[in-house]
Design an enzyme around this catalytic site. Sequence first.
Site, short mmCIF file in Angstrom:
data_model
loop_
_atom_site.label_atom_id
_atom_site.label_comp_id
_atom_site.label_asym_id
_atom_site.label_seq_id
_atom_site.Cartn_x
_atom_site.Cartn_y
_atom_site.Cartn_z
N LYS A 77 10.56 13.23 -1.48
CA LYS A 77 10.34 12.34 -2.62
C LYS A 77 10.09 13.20 -3.85
CE LYS A 77 7.33 8.45 -3.93
NZ LYS A 77 6.20 7.60 -3.47
N SER A 152 7.72 2.74 -3.18
CA SER A 152 8.31 3.57 -4.20
C SER A 152 9.16 4.71 -3.63
CB SER A 152 7.21 4.15 -5.10
OG SER A 152 6.34 4.98 -4.35
N SER A 176 4.20 2.55 0.13
CA SER A 176 5.42 3.18 -0.36
C SER A 176 6.22 3.98 0.66
CB SER A 176 5.11 4.10 -1.54
OG SER A 176 5.04 3.34 -2.71
N1 GLN Z 1 4.40 -1.01 -4.10
C1 GLN Z 1 3.04 -0.58 -4.31
C2 GLN Z 1 2.81 -0.34 -5.76
O1 GLN Z 1 3.63 -0.70 -6.52
C3 GLN Z 1 2.75 0.62 -3.49
C4 GLN Z 1 3.16 1.87 -4.13
C5 GLN Z 1 2.81 3.08 -3.36
O2 GLN Z 1 2.42 3.03 -2.20
N2 GLN Z 1 2.90 4.20 -4.05
O3 GLN Z 1 1.81 0.18 -6.17
#
Ligand code: GLN
Length: 476
Positions: A77, A152, A176
Amino acid sequence: MPHSSAHSARALRDAIANGQLTAEAACQAALDRIAARDPELHAFHTVFAERALERARALDRSTGPRGPLHGVPIALKDNITVAGTVTTAGSKMLATYRPPYDATVVERLEAAGAIVIGKTICDEFSMGSSTENCAFGPSRNPWNPERAPGGSSGGSAVAVAAGMTPLALGSDTGGSIRQPAAFCGVVGLKPTYGRVSRYGLIAYASSLDQIGPFATTVRDAALCLDVISGPDPKDSTAAAVEPPKFEAALTGDIAGLRVGVPRGWLREGVDTEVMARFEESLATLERLGAVVSEIELPHSRVAVPVYYLVATAEASANLARFDGVRYGYRAPDSRDLGEMYDRTRDQGFGPEVKRRIMLGTYVLSAGYYDAYYVKAQQVRTLIRRDFDEAFADVDVVATPTTPTAAFPLGALRDDPLKMYLADTFTVSAPLAGLPAISVPCGWTDDRLPVGLQLTGRAWDEATILRVADAFERTRH
Ligand code: GLN
């Protein structure tokens, strides 16, 4: 077919060890697959073909001991630093930022013989569930390119699901890793908070962030966790707990294992097909000898609002460093320092990041701190306590990973609240610091993957990996 587990990291490593394949050929095959699939799917922000091939050739020449990932290509990532290569965290703010150091996970992967092949698309500073908040996105779901890959860490999930690399790393703050794993039909593991060093991970919410693997098999996820986990003097939150050998925990035996299902929580809007796959998964676990019972996690019903208070508060502090002076983008032609700060942050951050910085600043400000931030921390403790109580009676907690399968790209883009609800079942584990895994458990009628989430006791990744592996064996 997007992927086949015949191309697991383990199979690849063994083929290289047996001389059936060179590390260079494995690396070239991954690069070819990226060249073929990535123009459509856009999993990658950067591919380091030359760096990767050079490393592969060096591995082929070396006569020393072989690491457990010798010759295995891996994608990272784009919020994990690799010295000297661009690391953007999906933000215009860091579009040209080249960190001078490697993340601890990168050092460990390379010491184990893995070949970092490139950096994947992610929502800006990891804020999002679809990669649509990325300044360079989005990625597309390999099972249906009109659908979101999840986020994400969406690009990492896509890279693995489309067979570009057998392994990838993501980071998980509120889901994420697990949510994109579920959307793309691969395995995704969020370790216990403190299991994996965050050194070199660009921070979103420091009390929640954790790096973890994507893989096509549970065994590969365990193998990768074996490589990246453990204490690290460079990160004081990486706990001084020596990890067990996770791969050795995969015995296939779950007879007598107790599985808790929080039915009350699940009544809140799970798509019927997702629920059907979930019930079938529970039946499979029972067939394997597990004992399924109902548990209560009453405070997890408010985990989404708690998460969006705690995470945004921490984000507002973490993102204060992006001021145009020390890192990344600086707005041109400002008349004074104040204007330079304003314009840099206005131009460098996307709308979701600004929304969260404002929300986080608000909940930390005098007058609101007690009402929102302190209250959220109190409920966070209750969420953890519910799990502690449940784990007195059960060994793992099972839920669907997400309330729906992959939604269409664009569908939730302008409705942040609906997008936040994609995190309904994934935010509790990080709030409670617990490990959780998403493992593929079937399909919807229109051929989209569904994920089963298993949450374990703190430091007990071994059990969720064992259950997920036993479950996965019934599906091949
Ligand atoms: N979808 C969640 C958010 O928007 C989780 C994001 C994450 O785990 N970095 O914060």
